[in-house]
Design a protein around this motif. Structure first.
Motif, short mmCIF file in Angstrom:
data_model
loop_
_atom_site.label_atom_id
_atom_site.label_comp_id
_atom_site.label_asym_id
_atom_site.label_seq_id
_atom_site.Cartn_x
_atom_site.Cartn_y
_atom_site.Cartn_z
N ALA A 161 0.93 -1.15 0.00
CA ALA A 161 -0.04 0.00 0.15
C ALA A 161 0.69 1.34 0.25
CB ALA A 161 -0.97 -0.04 1.19
N GLY A 162 0.46 1.94 -0.73
CA GLY A 162 1.35 3.45 -0.92
C GLY A 162 2.28 3.25 -1.97
N GLY A 163 2.47 2.17 -2.57
CA GLY A 163 3.44 2.16 -3.78
C GLY A 163 2.69 2.44 -5.29
N SER A 164 3.56 2.36 -6.03
CA SER A 164 3.21 2.55 -7.63
C SER A 164 3.46 1.27 -8.53
CB SER A 164 3.90 3.46 -7.78
OG SER A 164 3.76 4.93 -6.95
N LEU A 165 2.67 1.15 -9.46
CA LEU A 165 2.87 0.52 -10.65
C LEU A 165 2.53 0.92 -11.86
CD1 LEU A 165 1.48 -3.09 -9.60
CD2 LEU A 165 3.79 -2.62 -10.14
N THR A 166 3.08 0.58 -12.97
CA THR A 166 2.74 1.07 -14.09
C THR A 166 2.31 -0.21 -15.03
OG1 THR A 166 4.21 2.98 -14.20
CG2 THR A 166 3.50 2.26 -16.12
N LEU A 167 1.21 -0.03 -15.59
CA LEU A 167 0.65 -1.06 -16.48
C LEU A 167 0.77 -0.49 -17.85
CD1 LEU A 167 -2.60 -1.91 -14.91
CD2 LEU A 167 -0.53 -2.92 -14.31
N SER A 168 1.09 -1.70 -18.93
CA SER A 168 1.38 -1.41 -20.06
C SER A 168 0.16 -2.15 -21.02
CB SER A 168 2.81 -1.87 -20.70
OG SER A 168 3.78 -0.77 -19.93
N CYS A 169 -0.22 -1.63 -22.13
CA CYS A 169 -0.90 -2.32 -23.20
C CYS A 169 -0.61 -2.04 -24.46
CB CYS A 169 -2.47 -2.06 -22.88
SG CYS A 169 -3.73 -2.84 -24.07
N VAL A 170 0.11 -3.09 -25.23
CA VAL A 170 0.68 -3.17 -26.41
C VAL A 170 -0.51 -3.65 -27.63
CG1 VAL A 170 2.61 -3.74 -28.00
CG2 VAL A 170 2.81 -3.15 -25.56
N ALA A 171 -0.70 -2.91 -28.40
CA ALA A 171 -1.46 -3.49 -29.48
C ALA A 171 -0.53 -3.92 -30.68
CB ALA A 171 -2.24 -2.50 -30.28
N SER A 172 -0.95 -5.27 -31.23
CA SER A 172 0.10 -5.89 -32.28
C SER A 172 0.12 -5.26 -33.45
CB SER A 172 -0.42 -7.33 -32.37
OG SER A 172 -1.64 -7.48 -32.76
N GLY A 173 -0.89 -4.30 -33.89
CA GLY A 173 -0.85 -3.46 -35.05
C GLY A 173 -1.80 -2.22 -34.79
N SER A 174 -2.08 -1.33 -35.96
CA SER A 174 -2.58 -0.08 -35.68
C SER A 174 -4.05 -0.62 -35.66
CB SER A 174 -2.34 0.73 -36.91
OG SER A 174 -0.82 1.15 -36.75
N ILE A 175 -5.13 0.36 -34.89
CA ILE A 175 -6.22 0.20 -34.98
C ILE A 175 -7.16 1.61 -35.51
CG2 ILE A 175 -8.31 -0.30 -33.44
CD1 ILE A 175 -6.45 -1.64 -31.47
N VAL A 176 -7.86 1.41 -36.34
CA VAL A 176 -8.54 2.65 -36.90
C VAL A 176 -9.78 2.88 -36.31
CG1 VAL A 176 -7.22 2.48 -39.09
CG2 VAL A 176 -9.52 1.35 -38.83
N GLY A 177 -10.36 4.24 -36.29
CA GLY A 177 -11.64 4.51 -35.81
C GLY A 177 -11.78 4.58 -34.41
N ILE A 178 -10.58 4.63 -33.64
CA ILE A 178 -10.76 4.53 -32.23
C ILE A 178 -11.53 5.39 -31.48
CG2 ILE A 178 -9.56 4.71 -29.88
CD1 ILE A 178 -6.88 3.52 -31.27
N LYS A 179 -12.54 4.98 -30.90
CA LYS A 179 -13.66 6.01 -30.04
C LYS A 179 -13.22 6.06 -28.70
CE LYS A 179 -17.95 5.17 -30.12
NZ LYS A 179 -19.27 4.44 -30.44
N ALA A 180 -12.62 5.15 -28.03
CA ALA A 180 -11.94 5.11 -26.79
C ALA A 180 -11.23 4.13 -26.43
CB ALA A 180 -13.21 5.21 -25.64
N MET A 181 -9.98 4.16 -25.46
CA MET A 181 -9.07 3.11 -25.06
C MET A 181 -8.85 3.48 -23.65
SD MET A 181 -5.55 4.44 -26.73
CE MET A 181 -5.87 4.15 -28.25
N GLY A 182 -8.58 2.29 -22.98
CA GLY A 182 -8.67 2.47 -21.31
C GLY A 182 -8.41 1.23 -20.79
N TRP A 183 -8.91 1.33 -19.65
CA TRP A 183 -8.64 0.08 -18.66
C TRP A 183 -9.71 0.13 -17.73
CZ3 TRP A 183 -3.77 -2.47 -18.72
CH2 TRP A 183 -3.02 -1.96 -18.93
N TYR A 184 -10.31 -1.34 -17.68
CA TYR A 184 -11.22 -1.78 -16.73
C TYR A 184 -10.51 -2.79 -15.75
CZ TYR A 184 -15.64 -0.49 -19.37
OH TYR A 184 -16.62 -0.10 -19.67
#
Length: 114
Positions: free
Chosen positions: A13-36
Motif C-alpha cells: 500500500a502506498g506504492g506504485s505500478l505502471t501497466l502497459s498495453c501493447v497493440a500488435s497492430g494499428s487500430i483505426v476509428g478508435i472511439k475510446a481506449m483505457g482500462w477496466y
C-alpha cells in the motif's frame, strides 16, 4: 489485432505500478481506449479511458492517483498507478473501442498488500 497487457504484480500500500498495453497492430476509428478492472466476485468497472477526441476521464476512486497515457508511435497505452490501496487489488484489463468492435487485453493482476 491483439492487445497484450503487462506490468501487474504485488505491491505494498502506498506504492506504485505502471501497466502497459501493447497493440500488435494499428487500430483505426478508435472511439475510446483505457482500462477496466475486476475484483473477485464483482463486475468489471471502468478505471480510466482516453476518448477519441483526446480527453481522459477516471473513476472517482482513482482520480489524482492514476494517470492514463498513450504512445501512438509504439501502439502502447499506459496506466500509471500511484498511492495504491488494498481496494485497488483486481485484474486489470485494457481495451480499445471502435464502431465495429471492442478489443480486450488478457488481463494483468495487481495485488496491493496492506
Amino acid at each position: 489485432v491483439q492487445l497484450q497487457a503487462s506490468g501487474g504484480g504485488l505491491v505494498q500500500a502506498g506504492g506504485s505500478l505502471t501497466l502497459s498495453c501493447v497493440a500488435s497492430g494499428s487500430i483505426v476509428g478508435i472511439k475510446a481506449m483505457g482500462w477496466y478492472r475486476q475484483c473477485p466476485g464483482r463486475q468489471r468497472d471502468l478505471v480510466a479511458q482516453i476518448r477519441g477526441g483526446g480527453g481522459a476521464n477516471y473513476a472517482d476512486s482513482v482520480k489524482a492517483r492514476f494517470t492514463i497515457s498513450r504512445d501512438v508511435a509504439k501502439n502502447t497505452m499506459y496506466l500509471l498507478m500511484s498511492d495504491l490501496k488494498p481496494e485497488d487489488t483486481a485484474v486489470y484489463y485494457c481495451f480499445v473501442n471502435t464502431p465495429w468492435m471492442t478489443f480486450w487485453g488478457q488481463g494483468t493482476l495487481v495485488t496491493v498488500s496492506s
